[in-house]
Design an enzyme around this catalytic site. Structure first.
Site, short mmCIF file in Angstrom:
data_model
loop_
_atom_site.label_atom_id
_atom_site.label_comp_id
_atom_site.label_asym_id
_atom_site.label_seq_id
_atom_site.Cartn_x
_atom_site.Cartn_y
_atom_site.Cartn_z
N CYS A 22 24.53 -12.12 -53.06
CA CYS A 22 25.93 -12.36 -52.71
C CYS A 22 26.13 -13.86 -52.67
CB CYS A 22 26.23 -11.82 -51.32
SG CYS A 22 25.87 -10.07 -51.13
N ARG A 27 27.62 -14.35 -58.51
CA ARG A 27 26.58 -13.76 -57.67
C ARG A 27 26.95 -12.37 -57.14
NH1 ARG A 27 22.97 -17.57 -55.84
NH2 ARG A 27 22.42 -16.25 -54.08
N TRP A 47 27.73 -8.55 -53.48
CA TRP A 47 27.05 -7.71 -54.47
C TRP A 47 26.31 -6.68 -53.63
CZ3 TRP A 47 26.85 -6.91 -59.56
CH2 TRP A 47 25.72 -6.29 -60.11
N ASN A 75 23.73 -13.30 -47.20
CA ASN A 75 23.20 -12.99 -48.53
C ASN A 75 21.73 -12.66 -48.35
OD1 ASN A 75 22.39 -13.02 -51.25
ND2 ASN A 75 22.02 -15.22 -51.18
N GLY A 76 21.32 -11.47 -48.80
CA GLY A 76 19.91 -11.09 -48.65
C GLY A 76 19.79 -9.64 -48.25
N GLU A 87 10.88 -5.24 -77.45
CA GLU A 87 11.83 -6.00 -76.62
C GLU A 87 11.93 -7.45 -77.11
OE1 GLU A 87 14.10 -5.42 -74.68
OE2 GLU A 87 14.39 -7.16 -73.41
N LYS A 125 15.42 -9.16 -78.40
CA LYS A 125 15.96 -10.40 -77.82
C LYS A 125 16.29 -11.39 -78.92
CE LYS A 125 16.87 -9.39 -74.72
NZ LYS A 125 16.71 -8.19 -73.95
N GLU A 154 19.38 -10.26 -81.13
CA GLU A 154 20.72 -10.26 -80.58
C GLU A 154 21.27 -11.65 -80.31
OE1 GLU A 154 21.33 -8.01 -76.94
OE2 GLU A 154 19.38 -8.56 -76.17
N HIS A 197 0.17 1.25 -92.47
CA HIS A 197 0.85 2.41 -93.04
C HIS A 197 2.17 2.04 -93.71
CE1 HIS A 197 -2.14 5.04 -91.34
NE2 HIS A 197 -1.98 4.45 -90.17
N LYS A 211 28.43 -6.88 -72.87
CA LYS A 211 27.43 -6.73 -71.81
C LYS A 211 27.27 -5.27 -71.42
CE LYS A 211 24.45 -8.06 -68.79
NZ LYS A 211 23.11 -8.25 -69.37
O1 M6R Z 1 23.59 -1.53 -68.97
P1 M6R Z 1 22.52 -0.81 -69.73
O2 M6R Z 1 21.15 -1.13 -69.27
O3 M6R Z 1 22.74 0.68 -69.74
O4 M6R Z 1 22.68 -1.31 -71.21
C1 M6R Z 1 21.88 -0.83 -72.23
C2 M6R Z 1 21.94 -1.73 -73.47
O5 M6R Z 1 23.25 -1.82 -73.95
C3 M6R Z 1 21.41 -3.13 -73.16
O6 M6R Z 1 20.11 -3.09 -72.65
C4 M6R Z 1 21.42 -4.00 -74.43
O7 M6R Z 1 20.49 -3.51 -75.34
C5 M6R Z 1 21.14 -5.46 -74.07
N1 M6R Z 1 22.10 -6.31 -74.69
C6 M6R Z 1 19.79 -5.91 -74.48
O8 M6R Z 1 19.57 -7.24 -74.19
#
Ligand code: M6R
Length: 609
Positions: free
Chosen positions: A2, A27, A74, A98-99, A482, A486, A489, A505, A604
């Site tokens: 928060c 936050r 939050w 906050n905490g 992963e 990263k 994207e 393969h 997001k």
């Molecule tokens: O909010 P979520 O974890 O459900 O979102 C899932 C994906 O849309 C999310 O992880 C997306 O792949 C990210 N941009 C990856 O960095």
């Protein structure tokens, strides 16, 4: 996570507090509130939702006065609502926090038995009652705060005002940030520098265990035992844009650096080392139920799906329950076999991903119980679930998920140990050993972050290539996926993650001197295997970027670009190996000059199919 802010001085404080909260909204933003001393009493105004709701309420009911505190929330304990919004009042005492207070249930019972009445479900309200109790016993405000904090376990940054001493703000911190600002005949306090940077550049950063008393005239800093201490005044020269991101160039980089804190917050209060046990958030899964499960099915998307892949290893290995992983977007269309003997686990940072919600709906219709692992309290996914375990990463702003991922891993590991203990697959001694290793992770991540410059040099060397291959095996295969996601994207470079044993393969045909291969070759049970896979790529003239364990000289001799991670229990490696890959993606993108926090075509939270 928060945000808190406070002001004492000569000016009207509401505009100063609102400006501070605007800078702290990153936050948390599920509710906000102010408390201002009007010359006679402390007035409180709170509103559910974003800060604009509080501003609208203030235009109806202004809060005049020159001493006040504010909060943007939050949620961690108690739903996001006006009732649970801060500030919280008990008698003359008003608190923002906050905490997370770990022993809040015990303290609440104790205070209730004494006849004290609670207005909210929050852990914070405990603090205001504890301080009020000390005042009732004759203490002054500063002594009352010290006394109250002596019975509190957990993390906190608090700001306290009281109608009994309306000339001061008392603040304290333990494992949550707090900075003081020094103005002309004015004192400021906030969770973070940007909140008060428009008013002063002279700041004092408190240490854990510090308490400070601010009046318009001066600031006194002491330890919780009352002994006075000196803390240096620092001049902060950040630009406004730098300040918003805590001095980092992008939210993503800030969030990468927040990971040790995020994991520590996620583990806090859930582990008993003495008993070798994990406690879930106010619920239990019975032994009969877990023993009778046909399987666990985890549904998720994107990065959360990668966390699920790692979780499968842990749950199957520790708890000996079969686990199936499904992409939520595929699960919904394949008529999956689900019944009441299946536990469906949904993982999501945002709690609003449409595909995951749709998969949960199918699971529900077929009689499965649903557990969710989520970062946003009271979002749609937890609300649709029978059980929830929250990650305490705090708001994640960068589109590329970083701190949410590692906290999902932390929760999955806790969940695996929990199931293993209930099913008697793990004794308390072994469980305690594993949990102890888990608790070390935040410090080990801090160590990896110290190698940031080295990753940056590698990123500069490779940022102009058009393709990358990431290889890993066993528990690090999901981390190869992963790492590649990263990079894709945020840098828009084509990248593929592959299980290294599968290279022969097909994908090995792609390899030539133009293709950098990121190989996760840490010291674990399949080290030799992955080493041969790396050599196969090298033999075909690929350039290798190796992620190796500290002290692995063999790799250092064979490869120019090596980043190391500290030695750790092998099954916990994913929590460490992902960190350099996040940094690599970040710096490659930064050298390319892309829009890192809001990359093209992405959102997001994906709330559409
Ligand atoms: O909010 P979520 O974890 O459900 O979102 C899932 C994906 O849309 C999310 O992880 C997306 O792949 C990210 N941009 C990856 O960095």
């Amino acid at each position: 996570m928060c945000g808190i802010v406070g002001y004492v001085g000569q000016e009207e404080c509401t505009p100063i507090l609102i400006d501070g909260l605007k800078h702290l909204e990153y936050r948390g933003y599920d509710s906000a509130g102010l408390a201002v001393y009007n010359g006679t009493q402390i007035d409180i105004l709170r509103a559910e939702g974003k800060l604009t709701n509080l501003e609208a309420a203030l235009s109806e009911r202004p809060l005049p006065g020159s001493l006040g505190i504010g909060h943007t929330r939050w949620a961690t304990h108690g739903a996001p609502s006006e009732q649970n919004a801060h500030p919280h009042k008990a008698g003359p005492v008003v608190v923002v926090h906050n905490g997370i207070i770990e022993n809040h249930l015990t303290l609440r019972q104790e205070l209730t038995a004494e006849g004290r009445r609670f207005q909210s479900e929050t852990d914070t309200e405990i603090i205001s009652h504890l301080i009020h109790r000390e005042l009732d016993r004759g203490a002054d405000l500063t002594t009352a705060v010290r006394g109250a904090l002596s019975s509190v376990e957990g993390s906190y940054a608090i700001a306290v005002v009281s109608e009994t001493e309306p000339d001061k703000i008392v603040v304290a911190r333990h494992m949550s940030p707090l900075v003081l600002g020094l103005g002309e005949q004015a004192g400021f306090v906030a969770s973070d520098v940007p909140a008060i940077l428009n008013h002063t550049r002279n700041m004092i950063f408190l240490d854990d265990g510090d308490l400070a008393v601010l009046t318009g005239a001066d600031v006194q800093v002491m330890r919780l035992d009352g002994s006075l201490v000196e803390r240096p005044v620092k001049r902060i020269d950040w630009s406004p844009a730098m300040a918003e991101k805590g001095g980092y160039k992008h939210f993503m980089l800030k969030e990468i650096h927040e990971q040790p804190r995020a994991i520590a917050d996620t583990l806090r209060g859930r582990i008993s080392l003495e008993r070798g046990e994990v406690s879930l958030d106010g619920f239990e899964l019975e032994k009969d139920y877990l023993d009778g499960l046909e399987r666990i099915v985890i549904v998720a998307c994107g990065t959360s799906w990668h966390a699920a892949l790692v979780g499968k290893f842990w749950i199957e290995r520790q708890a000996r329950i079969a686990v199936e992983i499904d992409l939520a977007s595929e699960f919904r269309y394949r008529n999956p076999i689900i019944n009441e003997r299946v536990l469906v686990v949904a993982i999501s940072q945002s709690g609003e991903t449409a595909d995951t919600l749709a998969a949960m709906q199918i699971a529900k219709e077929n009689g499965a119980r649903i557990l969710s692992i989520c970062n946003v309290v009271e979002s749609s996914i937890p609300r649709m679930s029978d059980y929830v375990i929250y990650t305490h990463a705090g708001p994640e702003v960068g589109v590329a998920s970083t701190k949410a991922f590692v906290t999902q891993l932390a929760v999955l590991y806790l969940f695996a140990i929990y199931c293993a203990r209930v099913r008697e697959q793990l004794d308390s001694r072994k469980a305690a050993h594993k949990l102890l290793e888990l608790i070390r992770i935040p410090a080990l991540i801090e160590d990896i972050l110290k190698n940031e410059e080295q990753v940056k040099i590698i990123a500069e060397r490779y940022h102009q290539v058009s393709d990358f291959l990431y290889i890993g095996r066993w528990i690090n295969y999901p981390i190869a996926l992963e790492g590649a996601l990263k990079l894709k994207e945020i840098s828009y470079i084509h990248a593929e993650g592959y299980p290294a044993g599968e290279m022969k393969h097909g994908p090995i045909a792609l390899i030539d001197e133009k293709l950098p291969v990121v190989a996760i070759v840490t010291r674990n049970r399949i080290h030799d295997k992955i080493l041969s896979n790396m050599e196969e790529a090298q033999a075909r003239r690929a350039t290798i970027i190796a992620l190796a364990s500290e002290g692995d000289e063999e790799i250092q001799n064979r490869v120019r670009d090596v980043v190391t991670i500290p030695l750790v229990e092998e099954e916990l490696e994913p929590l460490l190996t992902v960190i350099p890959l996040q940094l690599l993606a970040y710096y490659v993108a930064d050298f390319k000059g892309t829009d890192i926090d809001q990359p093209r075509n992405l959102a997001k939270s994906v709330t559409v199919e």
